[in-house]
Design a protein around this motif. Structure first.
Motif, PDB file in Angstrom:
ATOM      1  N   CYS A 208       0.842  -1.209   0.000  1.00  0.00           N
ATOM      2  CA  CYS A 208       0.000   0.000   0.000  1.00  0.00           C
ATOM      3  C   CYS A 208       0.871   1.250   0.000  1.00  0.00           C
ATOM      4  O   CYS A 208       0.366   2.364   0.092  1.00  0.00           O
ATOM      5  CB  CYS A 208      -0.953   0.006   1.201  1.00  0.00           C
ATOM      6  N   ILE A 209       2.188   1.049  -0.084  1.00  0.00           N
ATOM      7  CA  ILE A 209       3.106   2.170  -0.318  1.00  0.00           C
ATOM      8  C   ILE A 209       3.862   1.872  -1.604  1.00  0.00           C
ATOM      9  O   ILE A 209       4.213   0.728  -1.882  1.00  0.00           O
ATOM     10  CB  ILE A 209       4.089   2.395   0.855  1.00  0.00           C
ATOM     11  N   TYR A 210       4.079   2.919  -2.400  1.00  0.00           N
ATOM     12  CA  TYR A 210       4.715   2.732  -3.695  1.00  0.00           C
ATOM     13  C   TYR A 210       5.810   3.777  -3.900  1.00  0.00           C
ATOM     14  O   TYR A 210       5.653   4.942  -3.518  1.00  0.00           O
ATOM     15  CB  TYR A 210       3.677   2.852  -4.815  1.00  0.00           C
ATOM     16  N   PRO A 211       6.935   3.361  -4.489  1.00  0.00           N
ATOM     17  CA  PRO A 211       8.037   4.299  -4.731  1.00  0.00           C
ATOM     18  C   PRO A 211       7.693   5.274  -5.842  1.00  0.00           C
ATOM     19  O   PRO A 211       6.968   4.941  -6.782  1.00  0.00           O
ATOM     20  CB  PRO A 211       9.187   3.383  -5.134  1.00  0.00           C
ATOM     21  N   MET A 212       8.216   6.476  -5.741  1.00  0.00           N
ATOM     22  CA  MET A 212       8.068   7.457  -6.806  1.00  0.00           C
ATOM     23  C   MET A 212       9.017   7.103  -7.952  1.00  0.00           C
ATOM     24  O   MET A 212      10.031   6.419  -7.769  1.00  0.00           O
ATOM     25  CB  MET A 212       8.387   8.860  -6.283  1.00  0.00           C
ATOM     26  N   TYR A 213       8.712   7.613  -9.140  1.00  0.00           N
ATOM     27  CA  TYR A 213       9.515   7.305 -10.321  1.00  0.00           C
ATOM     28  C   TYR A 213      10.979   7.677 -10.114  1.00  0.00           C
ATOM     29  O   TYR A 213      11.880   6.894 -10.449  1.00  0.00           O
ATOM     30  CB  TYR A 213       8.956   8.054 -11.540  1.00  0.00           C
ATOM     31  N   ASP A 214      11.244   8.875  -9.584  1.00  0.00           N
ATOM     32  CA  ASP A 214      12.624   9.336  -9.433  1.00  0.00           C
ATOM     33  C   ASP A 214      13.423   8.485  -8.459  1.00  0.00           C
ATOM     34  O   ASP A 214      14.659   8.536  -8.464  1.00  0.00           O
ATOM     35  CB  ASP A 214      12.650  10.796  -8.978  1.00  0.00           C
ATOM     36  N   PHE A 215      12.732   7.733  -7.604  1.00  0.00           N
ATOM     37  CA  PHE A 215      13.408   6.816  -6.691  1.00  0.00           C
ATOM     38  C   PHE A 215      13.575   5.447  -7.348  1.00  0.00           C
ATOM     39  O   PHE A 215      14.654   4.853  -7.336  1.00  0.00           O
ATOM     40  CB  PHE A 215      12.591   6.692  -5.396  1.00  0.00           C
ATOM     41  N   ALA A 216      12.516   4.940  -7.953  1.00  0.00           N
ATOM     42  CA  ALA A 216      12.539   3.588  -8.516  1.00  0.00           C
ATOM     43  C   ALA A 216      13.417   3.490  -9.760  1.00  0.00           C
ATOM     44  O   ALA A 216      14.082   2.473  -9.987  1.00  0.00           O
ATOM     45  CB  ALA A 216      11.115   3.139  -8.851  1.00  0.00           C
ATOM     46  N   HIS A 217      13.443   4.558 -10.560  1.00  0.00           N
ATOM     47  CA  HIS A 217      14.127   4.490 -11.852  1.00  0.00           C
ATOM     48  C   HIS A 217      15.633   4.249 -11.727  1.00  0.00           C
ATOM     49  O   HIS A 217      16.156   3.269 -12.297  1.00  0.00           O
ATOM     50  CB  HIS A 217      13.826   5.759 -12.651  1.00  0.00           C
ATOM     51  N   PRO A 218      16.378   5.097 -11.017  1.00  0.00           N
ATOM     52  CA  PRO A 218      17.824   4.847 -10.953  1.00  0.00           C
ATOM     53  C   PRO A 218      18.185   3.539 -10.258  1.00  0.00           C
ATOM     54  O   PRO A 218      19.128   2.849 -10.673  1.00  0.00           O
ATOM     55  CB  PRO A 218      18.351   6.062 -10.169  1.00  0.00           C
ATOM     56  N   LEU A 219      17.422   3.201  -9.225  1.00  0.00           N
ATOM     57  CA  LEU A 219      17.731   1.977  -8.483  1.00  0.00           C
ATOM     58  C   LEU A 219      17.394   0.737  -9.306  1.00  0.00           C
ATOM     59  O   LEU A 219      18.122  -0.265  -9.266  1.00  0.00           O
ATOM     60  CB  LEU A 219      16.988   1.985  -7.154  1.00  0.00           C
ATOM     61  N   SER A 220      16.323   0.788 -10.077  1.00  0.00           N
ATOM     62  CA  SER A 220      16.004  -0.325 -10.977  1.00  0.00           C
ATOM     63  C   SER A 220      17.088  -0.474 -12.040  1.00  0.00           C
ATOM     64  O   SER A 220      17.493  -1.592 -12.390  1.00  0.00           O
ATOM     65  CB  SER A 220      14.640  -0.110 -11.641  1.00  0.00           C
ATOM     66  N   ASP A 221      17.556   0.655 -12.576  1.00  0.00           N
ATOM     67  CA  ASP A 221      18.660   0.611 -13.536  1.00  0.00           C
ATOM     68  C   ASP A 221      19.872  -0.090 -12.937  1.00  0.00           C
ATOM     69  O   ASP A 221      20.492  -0.956 -13.568  1.00  0.00           O
ATOM     70  CB  ASP A 221      19.060   2.037 -13.948  1.00  0.00           C
ATOM     71  N   ALA A 222      20.197   0.291 -11.716  1.00  0.00           N
ATOM     72  CA  ALA A 222      21.387  -0.276 -11.076  1.00  0.00           C
ATOM     73  C   ALA A 222      21.208  -1.764 -10.780  1.00  0.00           C
ATOM     74  O   ALA A 222      22.136  -2.563 -10.968  1.00  0.00           O
ATOM     75  CB  ALA A 222      21.685   0.494  -9.789  1.00  0.00           C
ATOM     76  N   ILE A 223      20.030  -2.152 -10.330  1.00  0.00           N
ATOM     77  CA  ILE A 223      19.761  -3.563 -10.039  1.00  0.00           C
ATOM     78  C   ILE A 223      19.942  -4.408 -11.293  1.00  0.00           C
ATOM     79  O   ILE A 223      20.475  -5.526 -11.252  1.00  0.00           O
ATOM     80  CB  ILE A 223      18.333  -3.733  -9.478  1.00  0.00           C
ATOM     81  N   GLU A 224      19.510  -3.880 -12.444  1.00  0.00           N
ATOM     82  CA  GLU A 224      19.578  -4.630 -13.704  1.00  0.00           C
ATOM     83  C   GLU A 224      20.944  -4.548 -14.376  1.00  0.00           C
ATOM     84  O   GLU A 224      21.167  -5.188 -15.407  1.00  0.00           O
ATOM     85  CB  GLU A 224      18.502  -4.120 -14.664  1.00  0.00           C
ATOM     86  N   GLY A 225      21.856  -3.758 -13.827  1.00  0.00           N
ATOM     87  CA  GLY A 225      23.177  -3.628 -14.428  1.00  0.00           C
ATOM     88  C   GLY A 225      23.191  -2.788 -15.683  1.00  0.00           C
ATOM     89  O   GLY A 225      24.030  -2.984 -16.574  1.00  0.00           O
ATOM     90  N   ILE A 226      22.273  -1.832 -15.765  1.00  0.00           N
ATOM     91  CA  ILE A 226      22.232  -0.933 -16.921  1.00  0.00           C
ATOM     92  C   ILE A 226      23.502  -0.084 -16.929  1.00  0.00           C
ATOM     93  O   ILE A 226      23.937   0.421 -15.891  1.00  0.00           O
ATOM     94  CB  ILE A 226      20.978  -0.035 -16.854  1.00  0.00           C
ATOM     95  N   SER A 227      24.083   0.086 -18.105  1.00  0.00           N
ATOM     96  CA  SER A 227      25.276   0.931 -18.211  1.00  0.00           C
ATOM     97  C   SER A 227      24.906   2.376 -18.531  1.00  0.00           C
ATOM     98  O   SER A 227      25.419   3.307 -17.913  1.00  0.00           O
ATOM     99  CB  SER A 227      26.236   0.378 -19.269  1.00  0.00           C
ATOM    100  N   HIS A 228      23.995   2.551 -19.483  1.00  0.00           N
ATOM    101  CA  HIS A 228      23.637   3.897 -19.920  1.00  0.00           C
ATOM    102  C   HIS A 228      22.115   4.053 -19.909  1.00  0.00           C
ATOM    103  O   HIS A 228      21.411   3.340 -20.620  1.00  0.00           O
ATOM    104  CB  HIS A 228      24.196   4.170 -21.314  1.00  0.00           C
ATOM    105  N   SER A 229      21.652   4.965 -19.084  1.00  0.00           N
ATOM    106  CA  SER A 229      20.230   5.236 -18.928  1.00  0.00           C
ATOM    107  C   SER A 229      19.888   6.424 -19.823  1.00  0.00           C
ATOM    108  O   SER A 229      20.171   7.581 -19.477  1.00  0.00           O
ATOM    109  CB  SER A 229      19.916   5.552 -17.459  1.00  0.00           C
ATOM    110  N   ILE A 230      19.321   6.150 -20.975  1.00  0.00           N
ATOM    111  CA  ILE A 230      19.065   7.186 -21.976  1.00  0.00           C
ATOM    112  C   ILE A 230      17.668   7.757 -21.741  1.00  0.00           C
ATOM    113  O   ILE A 230      16.668   7.048 -21.873  1.00  0.00           O
ATOM    114  CB  ILE A 230      19.180   6.612 -23.404  1.00  0.00           C
ATOM    115  N   CYS A 231      17.594   9.028 -21.393  1.00  0.00           N
ATOM    116  CA  CYS A 231      16.331   9.693 -21.038  1.00  0.00           C
ATOM    117  C   CYS A 231      16.108  10.906 -21.915  1.00  0.00           C
ATOM    118  O   CYS A 231      17.043  11.433 -22.532  1.00  0.00           O
ATOM    119  CB  CYS A 231      16.358  10.145 -19.572  1.00  0.00           C
TER     120      CYS A 231
END
Length: 558
Positions: A208-231
């Motif tokens: 019933c609590i959900y992360p905001m995009y600006d929190f979830a996005h970089p951490l999800s990138d890091a968890i997946e081993g993304i090298s370049h996050s193109i926005c």
């Protein structure tokens, strides 16, 4: 996989090249396309898809498809399915790398706890309006929340209770504790978790609590081993928060993802805001997300735009650092160029005018040999009979000197057929033209004695006996704009009421009677058309994809 990017390097490729030359990201380039499943993808997303998957292709790397499903209030499985279909249709594959931000809810919660325990996050009881007021302005520093200095223990207790569902929506939020005096407003203690007692399409009521995009996005990138996050460029001011979060939870600066921004795609005569597109759908201005007037990928697909054309357009647009407005004629040029090379030619009469060839034997029928495509070849046979239909606009009773189509006592060649002469105009009681009485030159067909006789006009036609009746939908721009092609602020007031014209009595060659949905044709002298999904064997429906006139190609030559 087809070529996606221009051979000339852009600034993103230069950045990646520098990273690789410096030994960063030894495991290779790893990008991602992270749509939020709260609507259908549009042509702007197509640019991002081509860029992210194209970079992975170029560097022999990987590209993930990840759904940013952190806001269950607006999300739906329908959008998840449509996004997958759109990416595949454009020609890309994520292989086995389809993820959801919700896959990481447990890890993201743990990261939030880590920030609280490090004194870098706190629970705030302020309302959304109070938090907005405390943020300050571009010229005035923000003000600290009265709850900013709660102890770690109190914050942990409150955040745990938030997770357990003890508080209502909006009653409390978790904020990062950064700097309320930062010149970057995004760094002024941004909200990173909010309460939403809403069932999630994947996790149900587990959270019933959900992360905001600006929190979830970089951490999800890091968890997946993304090298370049193109926005896109609007996230440039969010990059300091992206980096701060990764550093705050301990990701190594040498290997963690890099965010790089590029200019989003803005097209003349086109709305590319999901919110506005949703409004057009929900308020009935269009028939749905795949209405052929919509700039959604599903709308473009139904309109008859091809994946190859959209990829070519994205290559042509390129990648820039500054926002600009691209002429929609450039996209239409890419579509026209692709269909010119690939669509078979047929004859279709959109607004029929009857022609009776008085000296052609009654009951006789012959089949004219017609070329399917000027480059690819192939042939078909088109039936020719005593009664035909031509376009109304191909006849003029009082014609100007340079009108080289049919007129009283004038001659014209029927494509693939004979030369005919208009001998008589038969009218209805109200003065409108009912039919034309014509005569034909029997020797003017290919192989005949007068086959090479020159007349200045050639027009298309169909046999009255054999033609198939069809519904043809003619589309114009959905939004009326100024001379620059810009969409006004009140875009609903600018909706073009004449953006769709339906012709119910068009006639096409019988060769297309059993044509499959999605088949493209060039209607000779008319434009490019595609068989719509509404078609049945008993009721053919065509959408006009694009006309023959190419203003963009002419502008380039100029």
């Amino acid at each position: 996989m087809p070529e996606i990017l221009n051979t000339t390097s852009n600034f993103i490729q230069n950045e990646i090249n520098n990273d690789l030359q410096n030994g960063r990201y030894g495991e290779g380039v790893h990008t991602r396309f992270p749509p939020e499943p709260n609507g259908y993808l549009h042509v702007g997303h197509a640019k991002s898809i081509c860029l992210n998957f194209g970079l992975a292709q170029q560097y022999g790397g990987k590209c993930n498809l990840r759904f940013d499903d952190t806001n269950p209030v607006k999300e739906d499985v329908e959008y998840v399915d449509s996004i997958q279909a759109d990416v595949k249709w454009l020609g890309f594959s994520w292989d086995d790398r389809m993820f959801y931000a919700s896959d990481y809810f447990g890890q993201l919660y743990d990261f939030a706890v880590q920030l609280i325990q490090a004194g870098k996050a706190y629970v705030d009881d302020s309302t959304a309006e109070e938090i907005r007021a405390m943020r300050g302005t571009l010229t005035e520093a923000g003000k600290e929340s009265p709850y900013r200095n709660r102890s770690v223990e109190e914050n942990m207790d409150l955040f745990t209770r938030m997770k357990k569902g003890e508080f209502g929506d909006g009653e409390k939020v978790l904020r990062a504790k950064i700097d309320m005096a930062s010149p970057n407003i995004n760094m002024r203690d941004p909200v990173i978790y909010r309460i939403a007692h809403t069932t999630h399409h994947r996790t149900g009521d587990e959270w019933c609590i959900y992360p905001m995009y600006d929190f979830a996005h970089p951490l999800s990138d890091a968890i997946e081993g993304i090298s370049h996050s193109i926005c896109t460029l609007e996230f440039e001011d969010h990059r300091p928060l992206y980096d701060w979060l990764l550093e705050a939870v301990g990701f190594d600066a040498a290997t963690r993802p890099r965010q790089i921004e590029f200019a989003r795609l803005n097209l003349t005569n086109t709305v590319t805001s999901k919110r506005k597109l949703r409004q057009l759908v929900e308020e009935g201005y269009v028939s749905g997300w795949d209405d052929p007037r919509m700039p959604t990928i599903s709308g473009l697909r139904r309109r008859g735009y091809t994946p190859a054309a959209i990829r070519a357009f994205c290559r042509e647009v390129g990648v820039a650092k500054a926002n600009s407005l691209v002429d929609v004629a450039m996209l239409e040029h890419c579509v026209r160029d692709d269909l010119n090379n690939n669509a078979d030619r047929i004859m279709a009469v959109l607004r029929p005018l009857k022609v009776v060839i008085t000296n052609y034997p009654e009951g006789q029928k012959e089949y004219m040999l017609a070329e399917n495509h000027p480059f690819k070849g192939g042939h078909r046979y088109v039936p020719f009979t005593r009664e035909l239909y031509i376009e109304q606009e191909d006849f003029m009773e009082e014609a100007p000197k340079k009108f080289f189509r049919l007129k009283p006592d004038g001659e014209v060649r029927l494509k693939h057929g004979y030369i005919i002469k208009c001998d008589e105009v038969v009218k209805n009681e109200d003065g409108s033209i009912r039919e034309l009485r014509c005569s034909y030159d029997p020797e003017s067909k290919t192989g005949g004695a007068t086959a090479n006789r020159k007349v200045k006009g050639t027009i298309h036609w169909v046999s009255a006996e054999d033609a198939v009746r069809a519904e043809v939908r003619l589309y114009d721009y959905l939004i009326e704009t100024d001379e620059k092609g810009e969409v006004p602020a009140d875009f609903l007031a600018a909706v073009n009421k004449n953006s769709l014209e339906v012709l119910h009595d068009a006639l096409v060659e019988p060769s297309v009677r059993l044509t499959a949905e999605g088949t493209h044709y060039q209607f000779l002298r008319q434009g490019y058309y595609v068989v719509d999904k509404d078609s049945t064997p008993e009721h053919l429906v065509f959408n006009r994809v694009v006309g023959l006139k190419d203003s963009w190609a002419k502008a380039k030559k100029g």
